[in-house]
Design an enzyme around this catalytic site. Structure first.
Site, PDB file in Angstrom:
ATOM      1  CG  HIS A 196      -0.502   0.202   2.513  1.00 38.45           C
ATOM      2  ND1 HIS A 196       0.045  -0.650   3.461  1.00 38.45           N
ATOM      3  CD2 HIS A 196      -0.097   1.440   3.325  1.00 38.45           C
ATOM      4  CE1 HIS A 196       0.442  -0.043   4.419  1.00 38.45           C
ATOM      5  NE2 HIS A 196       0.418   1.233   4.189  1.00 38.45           N
ATOM      6  CG  ASP A 216      -0.052  -3.869   3.110  1.00 30.08           C
ATOM      7  OD1 ASP A 216       0.039  -3.439   1.853  1.00 30.08           O
ATOM      8  OD2 ASP A 216       0.011  -3.457   3.838  1.00 30.08           O
ATOM      9  CB  SER A 265       3.039   1.681   6.305  1.00 28.17           C
ATOM     10  OG  SER A 265       1.938   1.757   6.824  1.00 28.17           O
TER      11      SER A 265
END
Length: 496
Positions: A62, A93, A178
């Site tokens: 993402h 992901d 992230s």
């Protein structure tokens, strides 16, 4: 003791040097006007060096999804270096980047690969999250413990999806973290930070090292890693009456009811039927709620046994049917199981469209629904119900009227609602590609007749439709009347 502490500090400093900041410019598809892209936007994330010999950096999917430009910056340096996305998987992901520039790798101090551990840490184990969260430019380190091991759909689809193992930690994971590593006490990466619970400062989620290895093994074999799915829906059998009705042994807590089987799934191919009781997978017993033993006293969903497998793997499924036990051999086919309504951009959903007489038709997908209605609960009931249906054959789609580009040929239909297209000129519509082929084939009929759900009808003058076709496209700035995926293997003649 002091020397040991100093040595550990130096090891962690070395690890931090291998954590990079990722800068991204991205442009997402415009699902309601699929011939366009949405305006570019910028974002940042984290990543870490996973293989210095191949110049590879690991991050979240993402972070770099829909990227038009990616650059990375080393800890303690100012320069940003171009990076290329080698492989991406939204289901887990994760994304692998390549940074070609010699200067990125050779500038002192030397970079080293962060070692990855596949062992799932025990509950209450200490962990460190390292990355570049928003709120500053420098690296950030937060400390916490592993607080839960569970399963999660990494795509967070409101219609559900394949679930993978996930670690919950109470170390802060904020936007920008992230893609950064989550380290154990020895400096090994036990996972990759990827999200947190909204409105919570200290409940974050980590992709475990075992899932990262699954992704990297797929990359090594030049195959985009995709999660496998058994293709069944299960219902718990807590009800005593239900268990008695199905002939299950009194007092037993084993077995979950198969309530639905996808026609194109591995389970259907093996002969699993709705109404069967799923007792075990490879001799691992399922409880009445579909859970299995994990470790110590922990339990986890049965799909843990399936989603970590790869296409082509086989395993034994033990069923209870007609008051007797039955074993079937099941071989996993391509994943995900074909759903009637695609759920995730980059996994099974593609921006696709066809313009006929100013009518814009698209295949029904969850990204289109969310772009059109913002929330699933606002979607019309007839379209919402299709989210959980399965394909009967590989090419089957739900074709919907997305919008009407106002023109003289479609006067009277400008405010037509978004609804399913059922037939075109009296023929059932099974896919957008088929609709285009029928329109291209042409006919001597005077009208183009579209029958929609709720008995709604659109009738266009065929001759006027073809005469004004190019003008409508030009007026609305549409280069092609259909998306590239529909124009593959063009027939020799075309009216469009």
């Amino acid at each position: 003791m002091a020397a040991s502490s100093s040595s550990r500090h130096q090891e962690l400093v070395s690890v931090r040097r291998s954590v990079v900041k990722v800068f991204v410019r991205s442009s997402q598809p415009n699902w309601t006007s699929p011939w366009q892209q949405r305006p570019q936007r910028s974002g940042t994330g984290s990543g870490f060096c996973i293989n210095t010999s191949r110049r590879q950096v690991l991050t979240n999917a993402h972070v770099v999804g829909d990227a038009v430009m990616v650059r990375v910056r080393r800890y303690g340096h100012a320069a940003r270096y171009p990076a290329k996305v080698l492989c991406i998987s939204h289901q887990v992901d994760l994304a692998l980047l390549e940074v070609p520039a010699d200067a990125f790798w050779e500038a002192p101090p030397a970079l080293s690969s962060i070692e990855l551990s596949e062992e799932v840490p025990n509950l209450d184990s200490d962990v460190l999250t390292v990355g570049y969260p928003m709120g500053g430019e420098n690296i950030c380190v937060t400390r916490g413990v592993v607080s839960r091991i569970d399963l999660m759909d990494y795509t967070f689809s409101p219609a559900g999806g394949e679930r993978q193992l996930v670690m919950q930690v109470d170390a802060a994971i904020n936007p920008g973290n992230s893609g950064g590593p989550v380290l154990d006490a020895t400096g090994k990466a036990v996972g990759v930070a990827f999200t947190k619970i909204q409105n919570s400062a200290n409940i974050g989620y980590v992709i475990p090292g075992s899932v990262v290895r699954f992704f990297l093994r797929g990359v090594a074999t030049c195959r985009s890693p995709r999660l496998c799915d058994l293709g069944v829906r299960l219902q718990n059998t807590r009800s005593v009456a239900l268990r008695q009705h199905r002939g299950l042994e009194p007092g037993s807590e084993t077995g979950a009811l198969v309530s639905d089987v996808a026609p194109l799934s591995a389970a259907a191919a093996a002969g699993v039927k709705a109404g069967d009781i799923l007792l075990a997978i490879d001799d691992v017993p399922l409880a009445e709620d579909g859970s299995i033993p994990f470790r110590d006293a922990e339990r986890i969903g049965y799909d843990f046994l399936v989603s970590r497998r790869v296409v082509g793997d086989s395993f034994r499924v033990t069923l209870w049917r007609s008051d007797e036990e039955k074993e079937v051999e099941l071989q996993l086919s391509a994943s995900p199981v074909p759903r009637l309504v695609p759920r995730k951009a980059g996994v099974d959903a593609v921006p696709s469209y066809l313009v006929l007489g100013g009518l814009v038709f698209v295949p029904l997908s969850l990204p289109w629904l969310l772009a059109r209605y913002s929330e699933v609960r606002k979607v019309p009931a007839d379209l919402q119900a299709k989210l959980f249906d399965h394909k009967e054959h590989p090419e089957e789609e739900v074709v919907v009227l997305s919008k009407v580009l106002a023109a003289e040929v479609n006067y009277g239909y400008e405010d037509f609602p978004s609804c399913q297209l059922l037939t075109f000129n009296g023929m059932k519509v099974q896919s957008l590609r088929q609709l285009r082929q029928m329109a291209m084939a042409g006919s001597e009929e005077r009208f183009l007749r579209f029958v929609m759900s709720f008995h709604l009808e659109i009738v266009l003058d065929a001759e006027l439709c073809w005469e004004t076709h190019a003008n409508i496209l030009d007026q609305y700035g549409i280069k092609e009347d259909s998306s590239p995926d529909l124009r593959d293997a063009e027939p020799p003649a075309s009216r469009l």
